[in-house]
Design a protein around this motif. Structure first.
Motif, PDB file in Angstrom:
ATOM      1  N   ARG A   1       0.826  -1.202   0.000  1.00 27.71           N
ATOM      2  CA  ARG A   1       0.000   0.000   0.000  1.00 27.71           C
ATOM      3  C   ARG A   1       0.863   1.256   0.000  1.00 27.71           C
ATOM      4  O   ARG A   1       1.982   1.257   0.513  1.00 27.71           O
ATOM      5  N   ALA A   2       0.338   2.321  -0.582  1.00 27.46           N
ATOM      6  CA  ALA A   2       1.036   3.604  -0.559  1.00 27.46           C
ATOM      7  C   ALA A   2       1.364   3.973   0.879  1.00 27.46           C
ATOM      8  O   ALA A   2       0.512   3.890   1.761  1.00 27.46           O
ATOM      9  N   GLY A   3       2.614   4.351   1.102  1.00 23.69           N
ATOM     10  CA  GLY A   3       3.059   4.712   2.439  1.00 23.69           C
ATOM     11  C   GLY A   3       3.758   3.601   3.186  1.00 23.69           C
ATOM     12  O   GLY A   3       4.423   3.854   4.204  1.00 23.69           O
ATOM     13  N   ASP A   4       3.636   2.368   2.703  1.00 22.31           N
ATOM     14  CA  ASP A   4       4.343   1.264   3.362  1.00 22.31           C
ATOM     15  C   ASP A   4       5.854   1.471   3.281  1.00 22.31           C
ATOM     16  O   ASP A   4       6.371   1.949   2.265  1.00 22.31           O
ATOM     17  N   LYS A   5       6.537   1.085   4.334  1.00 17.01           N
ATOM     18  CA  LYS A   5       7.995   1.052   4.309  1.00 17.01           C
ATOM     19  C   LYS A   5       8.447  -0.362   3.937  1.00 17.01           C
ATOM     20  O   LYS A   5       7.894  -1.343   4.433  1.00 17.01           O
ATOM     21  N   VAL A   6       9.453  -0.445   3.062  1.00 18.68           N
ATOM     22  CA  VAL A   6      10.087  -1.730   2.771  1.00 18.68           C
ATOM     23  C   VAL A   6      11.589  -1.558   2.932  1.00 18.68           C
ATOM     24  O   VAL A   6      12.134  -0.480   2.687  1.00 18.68           O
ATOM     25  N   VAL A   7      12.249  -2.613   3.381  1.00 14.22           N
ATOM     26  CA  VAL A   7      13.691  -2.570   3.577  1.00 14.22           C
ATOM     27  C   VAL A   7      14.325  -3.641   2.703  1.00 14.22           C
ATOM     28  O   VAL A   7      13.960  -4.813   2.773  1.00 14.22           O
ATOM     29  N   LEU A   8      15.249  -3.217   1.841  1.00 19.69           N
ATOM     30  CA  LEU A   8      15.910  -4.108   0.887  1.00 19.69           C
ATOM     31  C   LEU A   8      17.144  -4.705   1.552  1.00 19.69           C
ATOM     32  O   LEU A   8      18.151  -4.011   1.752  1.00 19.69           O
ATOM     33  N   TYR A   9      17.068  -5.973   1.916  1.00 16.01           N
ATOM     34  CA  TYR A   9      18.179  -6.623   2.617  1.00 16.01           C
ATOM     35  C   TYR A   9      19.133  -7.242   1.606  1.00 16.01           C
ATOM     36  O   TYR A   9      18.988  -8.383   1.184  1.00 16.01           O
TER      37      TYR A   9
END
Length: 418
Positions: free
Chosen positions: A325-333
């Motif tokens: 969803r718009a606004g979600d944070k994702v972290v690229l490991y």
């Protein structure tokens, strides 16, 4: 995937828990292998004292997801921050908000101007300098004897290269080294202390001193330009665009931190890997030039000096069967993507001949791929070539003292002998 519905085989894995990042590397890699079976996994954020806990984030741990997010910056944005999971106060962005935290068109503008400093002539000068500095480091290593490999070898090469590149006098290099350590200290109490308010003060002080150094130097180079990178940056003008003093200062912090810390950690991990895998050392040493390119890529893959970068979802988007969803944070490991068993055969094995090797140790493909990747590869290659030529028996002789950080896979010290 909420905490309540998380599979039982993920019990005990919390990427927001500092204790996780103090575990042995083998345990961390095993945990990421389990996470790759159940992507994406959601993690809560923790309260960081002056910075309140945010809404949480999804961990992107598969190679394919990291690559897709990197290639789709219109959906997975670097703003407001790529280098912190919480949304940090505005004063942090003043020092730590270089182009790594920007999206187009601002990112493209700054990268276009900065790239003017990396001309073929400048790169040729840098390559000559890297060789000279590596020779000087080994000269002193042979005089000194057994020592801490990090401070005497791995950390010195990128630090001196960057300072010479920017035109920073030798008298300021110790300050640059100490403050770059603080900026990338993660949660290590040796650099930041144990009080969150003290840690914030030390971070802002370190950033301010680095930015102030470059602001002063930039002023001098506007009046009396030389052939260093600072002169190229302050006098660059593309279609009427130039960098402000604040942008030059924040770029220098990025260069000092990313270019210094990550290369030094790759070199440090490299010595440890060659010590632990003598057969691989023997293979590389048997024909250094034939295996140098693949060996360097394998060191970067295996070490993954930068563990992750954050992105923020700009609009609803489906990827790998999951709706973000718009606004979600994702972290690229990156550290997990570089061990993805669907991409790398026997991913935990250190293989100096591994090819192909589509690692994301310099960031995934797309506009934020590391601008200094060529220089980093050159530095790692030259340093190991000089060690192979003159100190072929060098090895680590004890356990590395690791940095307590979720962001950098850092080694603070590593005893060596030869």
């Amino acid at each position: 995937m909420s905490q309540a519905t998380r599979p039982s085989d993920l019990d005990g894995i919390d990427l927001s828990d500092l204790d996780f990042w103090g575990r042995p590397l083998s345990e961390r890699h095993e945990a990421f292998a389990r996470l790759r079976l159940h992507p994406p996994v959601f993690f809560d954020e923790v309260d960081m004292g002056p910075v309140p806990a945010g809404p949480g984030y999804y961990a992107l741990v598969r190679h394919a997801d990291v690559v897709e997010a990197s290639r789709t910056p219109s959906v997975f944005a670097s703003e407001p921050s790529a280098v912190s999971i919480p949304d940090m106060p505005q004063e942090f962005n003043e020092f730590f908000g270089s182009m790594i935290n920007l999206d187009d068109p601002r990112h493209a503008r700054m990268r276009r101007i900065v790239s003017r400093g990396f001309t073929p002539r400048m790169l040729a000068r840098l390559e000559d300098g890297v060789q000279r500095i590596a020779e000087e480091i080994v000269d002193e290593l042979l005089e000194k004897g057994p020592c801490d490999f990090v401070t005497e070898v791995a950390a010195r090469l990128p630090l001196v290269v960057i300072c010479e590149m920017m035109g920073i006098p030798e008298s300021h290099r110790a300050m640059v080294f100490e403050n770059s350590n603080v900026v990338l200290a993660g949660a290590d109490p040796e650099y930041l202390g144990r009080d969150p308010d003290v840690a914030v003060h030390r971070l802002l002080t370190a950033g301010g001193e680095l930015a102030g150094l470059l602001s002063e130097l930039a002023g001098r180079r506007r009046e009396q330009p030389t052939d260093d990178l600072t002169s190229a940056l302050v006098n660059a003008n593309i279609d009427g665009e130039s960098l402000t003093d604040q942008e030059i200062g924040s770029f220098f912090i990025l260069l000092a931190v990313a270019g210094n810390e990550t290369t030094r950690n790759a070199i440090s991990h490299g010595l440890k890997l060659l010590t632990l895998h003598p057969g691989q050392r023997e293979l590389w040493w048997s024909d250094f030039e034939a295996h140098a390119a693949t060996a360097v890529e394998e060191i970067v893959r295996h070490a993954s000096p930068v563990t992750w970068m954050r992105r923020t979802v700009t609009r609803d988007h489906e990827m790998n069967g999951r709706l973000y969803r718009a606004g979600d944070k994702v972290v690229l490991y990156y550290a997990s993507a570089n061990r993805d068993e669907t991409v790398f055969t026997d991913p935990d094995r250190f293989d100096v001949t591994r090819s192909p090797n589509p690692h994301v140790g310099f960031g995934g493909p797309g506009p934020h791929f590391c601008l200094g990747a060529h220089l980093a590869r050159r530095e790692i290659t030259v340093m190991f070539r000089e060690l192979h030529r003159r100190v072929p028996g060098i090895r680590s002789t004890g356990r590395p003292q690791r940095l307590l950080s979720d962001f950098v896979n850092g080694i603070k010290s590593l005893p060596c002998a030869f």
